[in-house]
Design an enzyme around this catalytic site. Structure first.
Site, PDB file in Angstrom:
ATOM      1  N   ASP A 134     -15.073 -20.926 -22.655  1.00 35.05           N
ATOM      2  CA  ASP A 134     -15.993 -20.287 -21.889  1.00 35.05           C
ATOM      3  C   ASP A 134     -15.691 -19.291 -21.304  1.00 35.05           C
ATOM      4  O   ASP A 134     -14.514 -18.927 -21.425  1.00 35.05           O
ATOM      5  CB  ASP A 134     -16.817 -21.436 -21.264  1.00 35.05           C
ATOM      6  N   TYR A 153     -18.943 -23.475 -29.067  1.00 34.71           N
ATOM      7  CA  TYR A 153     -18.412 -23.671 -27.596  1.00 34.71           C
ATOM      8  C   TYR A 153     -18.846 -25.008 -27.215  1.00 34.71           C
ATOM      9  O   TYR A 153     -18.092 -26.043 -26.769  1.00 34.71           O
ATOM     10  CB  TYR A 153     -18.865 -22.621 -26.556  1.00 34.71           C
ATOM     11  N   CYS A 185      -2.205 -20.977  -8.013  1.00 34.96           N
ATOM     12  CA  CYS A 185      -2.412 -21.000  -9.247  1.00 34.96           C
ATOM     13  C   CYS A 185      -1.220 -21.921 -10.165  1.00 34.96           C
ATOM     14  O   CYS A 185      -0.212 -21.595  -9.699  1.00 34.96           O
ATOM     15  CB  CYS A 185      -2.722 -20.059 -10.050  1.00 34.96           C
ATOM     16  N   GLU A 223     -23.819 -29.300 -20.658  1.00 34.69           N
ATOM     17  CA  GLU A 223     -23.311 -28.148 -21.090  1.00 34.69           C
ATOM     18  C   GLU A 223     -24.641 -27.321 -21.750  1.00 34.69           C
ATOM     19  O   GLU A 223     -24.267 -26.107 -21.622  1.00 34.69           O
ATOM     20  CB  GLU A 223     -22.558 -28.669 -22.344  1.00 34.69           C
TER      21      GLU A 223
END
Length: 375
Positions: free
Chosen positions: A150, A132, A212, A49
């Protein structure tokens, strides 16, 4: 069309898609791996990350493997020499991340017994971990029901709910919507699924809406202009700073280097001698600003864009004797130049003066990429 509800009823749609279409990433425990009883390693989650901030997934792969090879555990990284960590990081950009990476490893190893805190608040108390990153580690490594937001997730949420408020002002609204969507069961998979969806289908240009899992619920798709989201505030033009870089070369072809101060931009990194970077257009950026007298040859200007400004460096080179370098600097052979903790802007300057620099293959060193985090 029914308005997309901000509840966890959307999570099963996404998790079913993720189970079939997840990306296989070296730091990730995929659904098949989880089914075999494997669990996330907080060290690997944290390391990935931090590396992924403002950096592409493709660029991070090689660096991630290199760091794990050198420092398999957080305690190994905590005990590493800071200069070695900066050298291993060189090319990834945003070098404050590397300095905080070392500080954070030391805090976890020496103050927390080698174990990462398992809550967002505990994680945010560590160096270099913000909202985050804390949410991502808490969700992915520890199964906390944390809202992970993000750039990819922002794009998905803004389109799903047609959020008209421009970024960054829209972040609190987006975070609240993600929090409402995040399920108590598999929150880490949900977070990674949202990232994958934004990286592979809900892309900035030409999104694959038909594939999607949210296609029937997405208000941006219904509007016919999904690419309009997320809405962004008009960007201000970045100010320009000027400076000069002096590439001194001795009789053996070695290059004169020095270390930047530990604090500030590119702190602790390696550079060629140069001037301060100034916004004054009448600042000294010519041979008269060189650290010592020599027959300095001009090589034009190299540019580099930082977060808050654009830098334009005038590059000069000179053939000098080793004695001219002074005692605070050192001479680095061309063959080992790539092993130094040189930021990209310094590599550009050296390459401008010495075109063959960095051309030789460097075993064990990943290629670098300064692009923002993208699929």
């Amino acid at each position: 069309m029914k308005q997309a509800a901000p509840g966890t009823d959307l999570a099963p749609l996404l998790l079913n898609w993720y189970d079939r279409h997840h990306r296989d990433l070296p730091w990730r425990i995929s659904p098949p791996m989880a089914a075999r009883g494997m669990t996330p390693d907080p060290y690997r989650v944290w390391l990935s990350e931090v590396m992924l901030q403002q950096t592409t997934v493709q660029a991070v792969r090689a660096y991630f493997a290199l760091f794990l090879d050198k420092w398999p555990t957080v305690t190994d990284l905590a005990r590493a020499d800071s200069e070695d960590v900066m050298k291993a990081w060189a090319g990834l950009g945003y070098y404050a991340r590397a300095r905080n990476l070392k500080k954070c490893a030391e805090a976890v190893a020496f103050r927390h017994g080698g174990r990462f805190p398992d809550t967002e608040d505990g994680l945010k108390a560590l160096p270099g971990i913000g909202d985050y990153t804390a949410a991502a580690i808490a969700a992915i490594a520890f199964g906390r029901q944390s809202a992970v937001l993000d750039g990819n997730v922002e794009r998905v949420v803004s389109r799903l709910h047609v959020i008209e408020t421009p970024l960054p002002a829209a972040k609190p609204q987006m975070r609240a919507l993600v929090a409402a969507m995040t399920p108590a069961d598999r929150p880490g998979d949900f977070a990674q699924a949202m990232m994958d969806l934004g990286a592979t289908l809900c892309t900035p240009k030409r999104p694959a809406c038909a594939l999607c899992p949210f296609s029937a619920r997405c208000l941006a798709r219904a509007s016919g202009e999904p690419e309009r989201f997320p809405v962004r505030a008009a960007r201000r033009e970045k100010p320009i700073r000027l400076g000069a870089a002096f590439v001194a070369i001795d009789a053996t072809g070695a290059v004169l280097l020095r270390k930047r101060p530990e604090s500030g931009l590119l702190g602790g990194m390696t550079e060629v001698p140069g001037t301060a970077w100034t916004a004054r257009l009448d600042g000294a950026t010519g041979p008269e600003a060189a650290p010592f007298a020599a027959d300095w040859r001009p090589h034009g200007i190299v540019g580099h864009v930082f977060t808050h400004f654009e830098l334009r460096l005038s590059v000069y080179s000179a053939d000098v004797t080793t004695a001219a370098g002074g005692t605070a600097n050192w001479w680095e052979p061309l063959a080992t130049l790539g092993r130094q903790a040189l930021p990209t802007v310094m590599k550009k300057a050296i390459k401008q003066a010495i075109p063959e620099a960095f051309d030789a293959p460097r075993r064990g060193r990943p290629a670098y990429d300064d692009k923002a985090r993208t699929p």
